[in-house]
Motif scaffolding. Structure first.
Motif, mmCIF file in Angstrom:
data_model
loop_
_atom_site.group_PDB
_atom_site.id
_atom_site.type_symbol
_atom_site.label_atom_id
_atom_site.label_comp_id
_atom_site.label_asym_id
_atom_site.label_seq_id
_atom_site.Cartn_x
_atom_site.Cartn_y
_atom_site.Cartn_z
ATOM 1 N N SER A 225 -18.376 0.991 25.601
ATOM 2 C CA SER A 225 -18.535 -0.318 24.951
ATOM 3 C C SER A 225 -18.249 -0.199 23.462
ATOM 4 O O SER A 225 -17.612 -1.080 22.857
ATOM 5 N N ASP A 226 -18.690 0.902 22.864
ATOM 6 C CA ASP A 226 -18.431 1.144 21.444
ATOM 7 C C ASP A 226 -16.940 1.321 21.184
ATOM 8 O O ASP A 226 -16.414 0.838 20.166
ATOM 9 N N PHE A 227 -16.255 2.022 22.078
ATOM 10 C CA PHE A 227 -14.805 2.205 21.915
ATOM 11 C C PHE A 227 -14.104 0.845 21.896
ATOM 12 O O PHE A 227 -13.262 0.575 21.038
ATOM 13 N N GLU A 228 -14.464 0.012 22.868
ATOM 14 C CA GLU A 228 -13.813 -1.288 22.989
ATOM 15 C C GLU A 228 -14.148 -2.184 21.799
ATOM 16 O O GLU A 228 -13.283 -2.907 21.289
ATOM 17 N N ALA A 229 -15.389 -2.108 21.337
ATOM 18 C CA ALA A 229 -15.793 -2.896 20.172
ATOM 19 C C ALA A 229 -15.054 -2.438 18.921
ATOM 20 O O ALA A 229 -14.826 -3.230 17.988
ATOM 21 N N GLY A 230 -14.676 -1.157 18.906
ATOM 22 C CA GLY A 230 -13.934 -0.606 17.768
ATOM 23 C C GLY A 230 -12.430 -0.710 17.935
ATOM 24 O O GLY A 230 -11.672 -0.050 17.210
ATOM 25 N N ASN A 231 -11.993 -1.546 18.888
ATOM 26 C CA ASN A 231 -10.564 -1.802 19.127
ATOM 27 C C ASN A 231 -9.774 -0.567 19.564
ATOM 28 O O ASN A 231 -8.573 -0.453 19.281
ATOM 29 N N ALA A 232 -10.439 0.353 20.235
ATOM 30 C CA ALA A 232 -9.738 1.515 20.777
ATOM 31 C C ALA A 232 -8.948 1.092 22.015
ATOM 32 O O ALA A 232 -9.267 0.090 22.666
ATOM 33 N N HIS A 233 -7.906 1.853 22.320
ATOM 34 C CA HIS A 233 -7.092 1.580 23.500
ATOM 35 C C HIS A 233 -7.525 2.536 24.614
ATOM 36 O O HIS A 233 -7.201 3.717 24.579
ATOM 37 N N VAL A 234 -8.273 2.038 25.581
ATOM 38 C CA VAL A 234 -8.799 2.880 26.667
ATOM 39 C C VAL A 234 -7.898 2.742 27.885
ATOM 40 O O VAL A 234 -7.698 1.626 28.394
ATOM 41 N N THR A 235 -7.348 3.866 28.353
ATOM 42 C CA THR A 235 -6.452 3.825 29.512
ATOM 43 C C THR A 235 -6.801 4.934 30.510
ATOM 44 O O THR A 235 -7.397 5.953 30.139
ATOM 45 N N GLU A 236 -6.438 4.695 31.760
ATOM 46 C CA GLU A 236 -6.594 5.697 32.818
ATOM 47 C C GLU A 236 -5.324 6.547 32.882
ATOM 48 O O GLU A 236 -4.208 6.024 32.799
ATOM 49 N N VAL B 41 -5.007 18.025 10.367
ATOM 50 C CA VAL B 41 -5.147 19.367 10.939
ATOM 51 C C VAL B 41 -4.953 19.294 12.443
ATOM 52 O O VAL B 41 -4.421 20.206 13.069
ATOM 53 N N ALA B 42 -5.378 18.180 13.027
ATOM 54 C CA ALA B 42 -5.179 17.927 14.460
ATOM 55 C C ALA B 42 -4.770 16.473 14.642
ATOM 56 O O ALA B 42 -4.960 15.638 13.743
ATOM 57 N N GLU B 43 -4.183 16.178 15.804
ATOM 58 C CA GLU B 43 -3.738 14.812 16.097
ATOM 59 C C GLU B 43 -4.506 14.199 17.262
ATOM 60 O O GLU B 43 -4.218 13.083 17.696
ATOM 61 N N GLY B 44 -5.478 14.962 17.758
ATOM 62 C CA GLY B 44 -6.275 14.472 18.865
ATOM 63 C C GLY B 44 -7.353 15.478 19.204
ATOM 64 O O GLY B 44 -7.486 16.521 18.556
ATOM 65 N N VAL C 127 -10.351 7.374 14.035
ATOM 66 C CA VAL C 127 -9.206 8.204 13.634
ATOM 67 C C VAL C 127 -8.299 8.547 14.816
ATOM 68 O O VAL C 127 -7.155 8.969 14.630
ATOM 69 N N ALA C 128 -8.825 8.406 16.032
ATOM 70 C CA ALA C 128 -8.037 8.684 17.243
ATOM 71 C C ALA C 128 -8.271 7.538 18.225
ATOM 72 O O ALA C 128 -9.049 7.668 19.172
ATOM 73 N N PRO C 129 -7.613 6.415 18.003
ATOM 74 C CA PRO C 129 -7.925 5.188 18.760
ATOM 75 C C PRO C 129 -7.388 5.138 20.191
ATOM 76 O O PRO C 129 -7.719 4.203 20.921
ATOM 77 N N TYR C 130 -6.585 6.118 20.598
ATOM 78 C CA TYR C 130 -6.061 6.124 21.970
ATOM 79 C C TYR C 130 -6.962 7.001 22.841
ATOM 80 O O TYR C 130 -6.959 8.225 22.728
ATOM 81 N N LYS D 244 -4.150 10.145 18.230
ATOM 82 C CA LYS D 244 -3.598 9.164 17.300
ATOM 83 C C LYS D 244 -2.450 8.391 17.934
ATOM 84 O O LYS D 244 -1.968 7.413 17.360
ATOM 85 N N PHE D 245 -1.995 8.841 19.091
ATOM 86 C CA PHE D 245 -0.796 8.309 19.737
ATOM 87 C C PHE D 245 -1.080 8.097 21.224
ATOM 88 O O PHE D 245 -1.954 8.745 21.799
ATOM 89 N N PRO D 246 -0.359 7.199 21.870
ATOM 90 C CA PRO D 246 -0.582 6.984 23.310
ATOM 91 C C PRO D 246 -0.099 8.177 24.123
ATOM 92 O O PRO D 246 0.881 8.833 23.786
ATOM 93 N N VAL D 247 -0.819 8.470 25.215
ATOM 94 C CA VAL D 247 -0.454 9.578 26.103
ATOM 95 C C VAL D 247 -0.327 9.048 27.523
ATOM 96 O O VAL D 247 -1.307 8.625 28.130
ATOM 97 N N LYS D 248 0.904 9.079 28.024
ATOM 98 C CA LYS D 248 1.152 8.635 29.393
ATOM 99 C C LYS D 248 1.731 9.747 30.256
ATOM 100 O O LYS D 248 1.739 9.652 31.484
#
Length: 350
Positions: A283-294, A205-208, A224-227, A158-162
């Motif tokens: 592609s589905d993640f990106e279409a659903g406005n998820a934030h995909v990071t390395e 119950v969980a955050e990721g 529910v977990a866009p990051y 649910k939150f960014p992880v760096k």
């Protein structure tokens, strides 16, 4: 000459066509065909076996029992044990005690993301290390190969992880042995499975979750977990195609060779189609406005080295049971190094 005599002579003059011997085979899988490994059994393994038997005088009469019709998920082994099926796809992932050596990839996280390499490595080790094949044979199963696996696991939150600091105090869903990948990171591992992840995260119950992309996309976890963080926990070996050994040993060399050929065809098809599905998942993640990071490589290395030595603990436990834990661990790491894989942590080092 009578009509009957003429008819008999005509019949005898016709070319003789031998009647093919038919072998009844029931194939079992607990998952439904929507899962790639089951779909590939039906669409690739069975046709490949049939093709290999063409001209042999033997054909197989197949009964396909998928999606709980004969066995629930994880119950395939028992169904074969009871003689209800002759061939099945058995998940070693669900048999951590009976098939413990086959779960080597789950105790060596941050391994290669290449599914093909992981599956071929475990298949090769099954032929090289007697103790690995013996685990199947002790269950009256003949390992045919055709290993199936799960693509490179990632982290969805649910939150960014760096950094690892971002995980402190966070509750993260993880399947089975993967809960151990969170040890000493500050995160709180919460056991779960694909049927619970969405609601667990939605309800708090969980955050990721630690999960593989194709399952995450199908379950729409990015809602529910866009990051989506590509941590690269690695691809995992999950099981393979087996035959009931006492039945297999009674079959002709033609049938045995055909089953082996089918498993080989399954492996090639599974790997190719999995790659396509993984691409579609992102592609589905990106279409659903998820934030995909390395995930930064140095933080990945930090995470791997922060964990307790899961692999050595596992190997020692297997050795204490009279199994070849240390040999399997060392062989796996050696195979990966020989293939040019750079591991952020050498799990074979004590």
């Amino acid at each position: 000459m009578t009509f009957t005599a003429v008819a008999l002579m005509t019949l005898l003059a016709l070319p003789f066509k031998a009647h093919a011997e038919s072998v009844d085979v029931t194939v079992v899988a607990g998952h439904p065909p929507v899962f790639l490994w089951v779909k590939t059994m039906s669409e690739t393994f069975i046709p490949a076996v049939d093709m290999a038997l063409e001209g042999s005088g033997t054909e197989i009469d197949w009964t396909e029992a998928y999606g709980g019709t004969l066995a629930k998920v994880g119950g395939e082994l028992e169904a074969m044990e009871d003689g209800l099926a002759q061939v099945g796809i058995v998940s070693s992932l669900f048999e951590p005690s009976l098939l413990s050596l086959q779960n080597i990839t789950y105790v060596t996280p941050f391994g290669p993301s290449d599914v093909k390499l992981v599956l071929e490595t475990v298949d090769a080790m099954t032929n090289e290390i007697p103790g690995m094949r013996k685990m199947w044979e002790d269950l009256d199963l003949e390992y045919l190969g055709g290993g199936f696996g799960l693509e490179d696991y990632l982290l969805m939150t649910k939150f960014p992880v760096k950094s690892l600091d971002d995980l402190k105090g966070r509750k993260i869903n993880a399947p089975g042995a993967a809960v151990n990948w969170l040890k000493d990171t500050g995160a709180v591992g919460v056991s779960g499975n694909l049927t619970t992840y969405y609601n667990d995260i939605k309800s708090g119950v969980a955050e990721g979750v630690i999960v593989f992309p194709t399952a995450a996309a199908a379950a729409k976890l990015h809602e529910v977990a866009p990051y989506v963080t590509k941590v690269h926990f690695g691809a995992q070996y999950a099981g393979g195609i087996v035959a009931k050994k006492s039945w297999y040993d009674e079959q002709s060399p033609d049938v045995q060779a055909a089953l082996q050929a089918g498993a080989h065809a399954f492996a090639r098809s599974y790997e190719a189609n999995l790659t396509l599905r993984v691409t579609k998942a992102f592609s589905d993640f990106e279409a659903g406005n998820a934030h995909v990071t390395e995930f930064p490589e140095d933080v990945r290395r930090e995470w791997a080295n922060k964990l307790p030595n899961l692999a050595q603990d596992w190997a020692a436990e297997q050795d204490a049971k009279g199994l070849e834990g240390t040999r399997v661990l060392e062989a796996y790491v050696t195979h990966l190094k020989d293939a040019g894989v750079h591991l952020p942590r050498d799990w074979s080092a004590k």
